[in-house]
Design a protein around this motif. Structure first.
Motif, short mmCIF file in Angstrom:
data_model
loop_
_atom_site.label_atom_id
_atom_site.label_comp_id
_atom_site.label_asym_id
_atom_site.label_seq_id
_atom_site.Cartn_x
_atom_site.Cartn_y
_atom_site.Cartn_z
N GLU A 268 -10.52 -33.11 17.85
CA GLU A 268 -10.81 -32.75 19.24
C GLU A 268 -11.73 -31.55 19.32
O GLU A 268 -12.64 -31.49 20.14
N CYS A 269 -11.48 -30.58 18.45
CA CYS A 269 -12.33 -29.39 18.43
C CYS A 269 -13.73 -29.74 17.97
O CYS A 269 -14.73 -29.33 18.58
N MET A 270 -13.84 -30.53 16.91
CA MET A 270 -15.15 -30.91 16.38
C MET A 270 -15.99 -31.64 17.41
O MET A 270 -17.21 -31.51 17.45
N SER A 271 -15.34 -32.41 18.29
CA SER A 271 -16.07 -33.20 19.27
C SER A 271 -16.80 -32.33 20.29
O SER A 271 -17.71 -32.81 20.98
N TRP A 272 -16.41 -31.07 20.41
CA TRP A 272 -17.07 -30.15 21.34
C TRP A 272 -18.13 -29.30 20.64
O TRP A 272 -18.69 -28.38 21.24
N THR A 273 -18.39 -29.55 19.38
CA THR A 273 -19.36 -28.76 18.62
C THR A 273 -20.57 -29.61 18.24
O THR A 273 -20.58 -30.82 18.45
N ALA B 60 -13.16 -26.38 23.10
CA ALA B 60 -13.77 -25.38 22.22
C ALA B 60 -15.00 -24.73 22.84
O ALA B 60 -15.84 -25.40 23.44
N PHE B 61 -15.08 -23.41 22.66
CA PHE B 61 -16.25 -22.63 23.02
C PHE B 61 -17.08 -22.40 21.75
O PHE B 61 -16.53 -22.12 20.69
#
Length: 343
Positions: free
Chosen positions: A186-191, A216-217
């Motif tokens: 989930e975090c990787m998908s915002w990067t 994620a920011f």
């Protein structure tokens, strides 16, 4: 378009966000914070970034970027944070929906939130370059207006929660060198990171991850290679080069009555001198264009204005005509790209 959780898609993510202006304090704070988070850096360093090392005084915030942004790259929304070395922050959320109009607000709807707060001191985890912290304090500007709306200058403003921090409690900080294998999907998908390019967070890239909501920011340090763009010109023909931390992007325009140009983006860290293959942006539509790209620092490069020699070899068309860009060798081009300075 109202906010939605469309994911970053490699390097096709655009950092250009539609920022709507007004006179109200809340949305002005949101706009100013978002502009600060995406503005081009003017501070220049010679290297592409340094490997993360814990500061001697233990202050992780001191080594992190000042500006972080949570956005999808699609739609006109973003939440920004401006971080201080003591862990305090100010920020703003905005979401522009010009299609949501009605009586009294023909110019659409804007969701806004200005806020401030403080993070706890980061604590090391069992994984190198990954830290944990808590959201100690979160203050919403004009809290008494939360979930209300008003029309100003034919625009409806909706006072909203700070998207990305609404339910935050534990947050993780991923610093350069953190293994991507330990970052949740989930975090990787915002990067814009990709495990196919690097197995760790690259130099200059930082992530603040809201564990509860899986949001994620992202932030990049001033002067790191990822914040820079380069250009080459030959008469009316020109080319752009942008280092990125994942994926590749290649576009050619050499049609009749159109200035010959191309744009190439490759996952380059400012150091690698090995050839990289860049594929056409339209590859999925049947265009299988592939160009081999090699980047080396030019001998006239200076710290305040970097220059790199790009050597391009057209893999899928060895006879490709690069003459518009000054090459007399079929399928090949060697040119010096200079850093573009933005005002």
């Amino acid at each position: 378009m109202t906010r939605n959780k469309l994911k970053f898609m490699g390097l096709l993510v655009s950092s250009a966000l539609l920022v709507a202006c007004g006179e109200k304090n809340v949305e002005q704070a949101a706009v100013e914070s978002s502009e600060a988070a995406i503005e081009s850096t003017s501070e220049v360093t010679e290297s592409a970034g340094e490997a993360t090392k814990a500061p001697e005084d233990g202050n992780i915030f001191a080594q992190m970027p000042k500006n972080f942004t949570f956005a999808s790259g699609a739609g006109a929304w973003a939440t920004s944070l401006k971080l201080s070395e003591d862990g305090s922050f100010v920020g703003g959320y905005h979401d522009s929906d010009m299609g949501d109009s009605g009586d009294g607000y023909p110019n659409g709807t804007i969701y806004v939130c200005g806020f401030s707060g403080k993070f706890s001191d980061p604590e090391p985890t069992e994984y190198q370059n990954i830290y944990s912290m808590k959201l100690q304090e979160l203050n919403i500007d004009d809290k008494d207006k939360l979930n209300t709306e008003e029309i100003i200058d034919e625009v409806k403003y909706v006072y909203s929660e700070p998207y990305g921090l609404e339910n935050a409690d534990e947050l993780l900080i991923y610093t350069p060198g953190a293994p991507l294998s330990e970052i949740p999907e989930e975090c990787m998908s915002w990067t814009t990171l990709s495990s196919s390019v690097s197995d760790v967070v690259p130099d200059g890239y930082y992530i603040i991850y809201n564990v509860h909501d899986g949001e994620a920011f992202n932030g990049m340090t001033d002067g790191c290679i990822w914040t820079r763009d380069f250009k080459y010109e030959n008469g009316d023909a020109y080319a752009n080069f942008s280092p990125r931390c994942s994926g590749s992007y290649l576009v050619f325009f050499a049609e009749e009555d159109t200035p010959a140009s191309f744009s190439v983006k490759v996952p380059w860290d400012g150091k690698n001198e090995e050839p990289m293959v860049c594929e056409s942006y339209w590859h999925d539509d049947g265009d299988d264009t592939k160009v081999k790209v090699t980047v080396k620092k030019d001998e006239t490069s200076e710290p305040n204005k970097l220059k790199y020699v790009l050597k391009l070899e057209h893999v899928s068309d060895p006879q490709f005509d690069f003459s518009a860009w000054g090459s007399d060798e079929p399928g090949k081009l060697s040119a010096v790209f200079e850093e573009v300075k933005y005002e």
